[in-house]
Design a protein around this motif. Structure first.
Motif, PDB file in Angstrom:
ATOM      1  N   PHE A 139     -13.287  23.985   7.679  1.00 44.19           N
ATOM      2  CA  PHE A 139     -12.728  24.696   6.881  1.00 44.19           C
ATOM      3  C   PHE A 139     -11.370  24.726   7.271  1.00 44.19           C
ATOM      4  O   PHE A 139     -10.809  24.531   8.378  1.00 44.19           O
ATOM      5  N   ASN A 140     -10.407  25.180   6.288  1.00 42.63           N
ATOM      6  CA  ASN A 140      -8.761  25.161   6.592  1.00 42.63           C
ATOM      7  C   ASN A 140      -8.450  26.523   6.313  1.00 42.63           C
ATOM      8  O   ASN A 140      -9.206  27.286   5.802  1.00 42.63           O
ATOM      9  N   VAL A 141      -7.341  26.964   7.084  1.00 43.49           N
ATOM     10  CA  VAL A 141      -7.043  28.292   7.241  1.00 43.49           C
ATOM     11  C   VAL A 141      -5.385  28.222   7.458  1.00 43.49           C
ATOM     12  O   VAL A 141      -4.731  27.584   7.892  1.00 43.49           O
ATOM     13  N   VAL A 142      -5.041  29.607   7.300  1.00 45.05           N
ATOM     14  CA  VAL A 142      -3.484  29.856   7.581  1.00 45.05           C
ATOM     15  C   VAL A 142      -3.551  30.956   8.453  1.00 45.05           C
ATOM     16  O   VAL A 142      -4.171  31.841   8.530  1.00 45.05           O
ATOM     17  N   LEU A 223      -7.373  21.457  14.634  1.00 41.97           N
ATOM     18  CA  LEU A 223      -6.752  20.205  14.247  1.00 41.97           C
ATOM     19  C   LEU A 223      -5.463  20.287  13.506  1.00 41.97           C
ATOM     20  O   LEU A 223      -5.210  21.335  12.516  1.00 41.97           O
ATOM     21  N   GLU A 224      -4.752  19.670  13.350  1.00 39.08           N
ATOM     22  CA  GLU A 224      -3.537  19.341  12.316  1.00 39.08           C
ATOM     23  C   GLU A 224      -3.959  19.495  11.014  1.00 39.08           C
ATOM     24  O   GLU A 224      -5.062  18.656  10.607  1.00 39.08           O
ATOM     25  N   HIS A 225      -3.445  20.156  10.149  1.00 35.93           N
ATOM     26  CA  HIS A 225      -3.694  20.081   8.589  1.00 35.93           C
ATOM     27  C   HIS A 225      -3.339  18.741   7.941  1.00 35.93           C
ATOM     28  O   HIS A 225      -2.453  18.889   7.198  1.00 35.93           O
ATOM     29  N   ASP A 226      -3.888  17.951   8.293  1.00 36.22           N
ATOM     30  CA  ASP A 226      -3.485  16.449   7.672  1.00 36.22           C
ATOM     31  C   ASP A 226      -4.766  15.717   7.599  1.00 36.22           C
ATOM     32  O   ASP A 226      -5.597  15.362   8.389  1.00 36.22           O
ATOM     33  N   TYR A 227      -5.004  15.449   6.255  1.00 39.14           N
ATOM     34  CA  TYR A 227      -6.349  14.767   5.731  1.00 39.14           C
ATOM     35  C   TYR A 227      -6.166  13.281   5.933  1.00 39.14           C
ATOM     36  O   TYR A 227      -7.368  12.380   5.714  1.00 39.14           O
ATOM     37  N   GLU A 228      -5.001  12.537   6.465  1.00 41.76           N
ATOM     38  CA  GLU A 228      -4.983  11.195   6.743  1.00 41.76           C
ATOM     39  C   GLU A 228      -5.192  10.697   7.979  1.00 41.76           C
ATOM     40  O   GLU A 228      -5.352   9.730   8.338  1.00 41.76           O
ATOM     41  N   ARG A 229      -5.078  11.782   9.019  1.00 39.78           N
ATOM     42  CA  ARG A 229      -5.172  11.296  10.435  1.00 39.78           C
ATOM     43  C   ARG A 229      -5.794  12.577  11.167  1.00 39.78           C
ATOM     44  O   ARG A 229      -5.677  13.796  10.710  1.00 39.78           O
ATOM     45  N   ILE A 230      -6.606  12.379  12.114  1.00 41.99           N
ATOM     46  CA  ILE A 230      -7.182  13.406  13.026  1.00 41.99           C
ATOM     47  C   ILE A 230      -6.316  13.613  14.168  1.00 41.99           C
ATOM     48  O   ILE A 230      -6.250  12.742  15.060  1.00 41.99           O
ATOM     49  N   TRP A 233      -4.029  20.217  16.542  1.00 39.87           N
ATOM     50  CA  TRP A 233      -2.868  21.070  16.250  1.00 39.87           C
ATOM     51  C   TRP A 233      -1.844  21.216  17.062  1.00 39.87           C
ATOM     52  O   TRP A 233      -1.799  21.114  18.172  1.00 39.87           O
ATOM     53  N   ASP A 234      -0.523  21.294  16.490  1.00 40.10           N
ATOM     54  CA  ASP A 234       0.656  21.114  17.351  1.00 40.10           C
ATOM     55  C   ASP A 234       1.252  22.298  17.746  1.00 40.10           C
ATOM     56  O   ASP A 234       2.253  22.388  18.320  1.00 40.10           O
ATOM     57  N   GLN A 235       0.525  23.501  17.723  1.00 35.33           N
ATOM     58  CA  GLN A 235       0.810  24.852  18.250  1.00 35.33           C
ATOM     59  C   GLN A 235       1.961  25.454  17.520  1.00 35.33           C
ATOM     60  O   GLN A 235       2.527  26.431  17.933  1.00 35.33           O
ATOM     61  N   THR A 236       2.441  24.910  16.488  1.00 35.85           N
ATOM     62  CA  THR A 236       3.472  25.459  15.715  1.00 35.85           C
ATOM     63  C   THR A 236       3.239  25.547  14.181  1.00 35.85           C
ATOM     64  O   THR A 236       3.842  26.681  13.655  1.00 35.85           O
ATOM     65  N   SER A 237       2.587  24.612  13.745  1.00 35.39           N
ATOM     66  CA  SER A 237       2.518  24.707  12.133  1.00 35.39           C
ATOM     67  C   SER A 237       1.583  25.859  11.919  1.00 35.39           C
ATOM     68  O   SER A 237       0.735  26.288  12.612  1.00 35.39           O
ATOM     69  N   GLY A 238       1.732  26.428  10.611  1.00 35.54           N
ATOM     70  CA  GLY A 238       0.887  27.632  10.185  1.00 35.54           C
ATOM     71  C   GLY A 238      -0.402  27.357   9.267  1.00 35.54           C
ATOM     72  O   GLY A 238      -1.131  28.296   9.001  1.00 35.54           O
ATOM     73  N   ASN A 239      -0.737  26.064   9.320  1.00 34.31           N
ATOM     74  CA  ASN A 239      -1.884  25.641   8.658  1.00 34.31           C
ATOM     75  C   ASN A 239      -2.809  24.872   9.534  1.00 34.31           C
ATOM     76  O   ASN A 239      -2.255  23.761  10.365  1.00 34.31           O
ATOM     77  N   ALA A 240      -4.162  24.831   9.622  1.00 34.06           N
ATOM     78  CA  ALA A 240      -4.752  24.110  10.400  1.00 34.06           C
ATOM     79  C   ALA A 240      -6.151  23.852   9.924  1.00 34.06           C
ATOM     80  O   ALA A 240      -6.704  24.370   9.134  1.00 34.06           O
TER      81      ALA A 240
END
Length: 247
Positions: A139-142, A223-230, A233-240
Motif C-alpha cells: 500500500f502507499n501512505v503519507v 520504499l520510495e513512492h516511485d512506480y517506475e523503479r524499486i 525510502w530516502d528518509q526525507t520524502s513524505g510519501n512511501a
C-alpha cells in the motif's frame, strides 16, 4: 457501515477524478514487488477497490483477482469492468474471505480511510489473517509529519459536453491521529458551474508509527513512492510504498 456520500453521489465521475493516475504502472510495480518480496502466488485482493481499475490490470496479468469496498455503486461499476472477478461489500477494517490470498493491495492512499489508529490496527489484523504465509501486503501512505497543508494536486478533463476540474489536498493540524483529505470538484456545462466540496476524515501516522504497528505481523520494507523503479525510502520524502511480507 459508513458510506462516503460524495463518492456515492458522484460515482459516475470517479474515474474522471482519477483520470491522471497510471493504474497500469502501479499494478505492474506491485506485481514486481510480489515477485521480489512475496511468495509469487496469484491470488489477489484489492482493498478499497473502487471501480476496479487495478483489479482489471491484475486480471490481465494472470492473477485471480478480487476486490472489496464499502461503496456499492463503485462495486457495480467494478463488476462491469471486471466480470470475471469477485467483489464484496465489506469494510477493510474488518473483512473475511473464504480462502487465503497471496497478495493484498490498497492503492491511492486508501489505507488512511481506516480513520483511526484502532481501526488501522483492525485492518492490519484482518490483512494478516487473510494472507497466506509469505504473502505480500502492499500500500502507499503519507507521513503526517511531512504534510504541507499548502500543497494540492489538480487536473481538468472534458467529458460528454462538460468540463470537470478536480482538486485534492491533505490537511493535518499538527498533532494527534486525525488528518483529512479535502476534495473539490467543479463541473461546467452550458455556462453553468456546479461545485462539490467534501472533507474526508483520515488516520494520521508517521512512517515510524506505522512500522511499529506492522512489525509484529510482517517483515516490512519501506520504499520510495516511485512506480517506475524499486528503491529504499530516502528518509526525507513524505510519501512511501510499504511492502509487508507475512511472517
Amino acid at each position: 457501515m459508513p458510506v462516503n456520500a460524495l463518492y456515492t453521489d458522484l460515482s459516475d465521475y470517479y474515474d474522471l477524478m482519477c483520470a491522471d493516475i497510471d493504474y497500469e504502472a502501479q499494478s505492474h510495480c506491485v506485481h514486481r514487488l510480489q515477485q521480489i518480496f512475496g511468495n509469487g502466488g496469484r491470488r489477489h485482493l484489492d482493498l478499497a477497490c473502487g471501480t476496479g481499475p487495478h483489479v482489471r490490470h491484475f486480471l490481465d496479468a494472470g492473477y485471480r483477482s478480487s476486490g472489496l469496498d464499502i461503496n456499492q455503486p463503485m462495486l457495480d461499476k467494478a463488476a462491469l469492468r471486471c466480470p470475471e472477478a469477485q467483489f464484496s461489500l465489506q469494510d477493510m477494517c474488518g473483512f473475511s474471505a473464504g480462502e487465503p490470498f497471496d497478495l493484498i493491495t490498497c492503492f491511492l492512499y486508501s489505507v488512511h480511510y481506516s480513520g483511526s489508529i484502532e481501526r488501522l490496527k483492525a485492518c492490519i489484523a484482518s490483512v494478516h489473517a487473510t494472507l497466506a504465509v509469505g504473502g505480500l501486503f502492499c500500500f502507499n501512505v503519507v507521513d503526517k509529519s511531512r504534510i504541507d497543508n499548502r500543497l494540492f494536486a489538480s487536473h481538468s478533463v472534458a467529458h460528454e459536453g462538460s468540463q470537470f476540474s478536480f482538486q485534492s489536498c491533505w490537511h493535518y493540524h499538527g498533532q494527534g491521529e486525525a488528518q483529512s483529505l479535502r476534495l473539490s470538484i467543479e463541473r461546467t456545462c452550458a455556462g453553468e458551474t456546479q461545485v462539490w466540496q467534501d472533507e474526508h476524515p483520515m488516520v494520521a501516522v508517521t512512517f515510524a508509527e506505522l512500522q511499529a504497528l506492522l512489525q509484529p505481523y510482517f517483515d516490512v520494507q519501506v520504499l520510495e513512492h516511485d512506480y517506475e523503479r524499486i528503491a529504499p525510502w530516502d528518509q526525507t520524502s513524505g510519501n512511501a510504498l510499504f511492502a509487508c511480507v507475512k511472517i
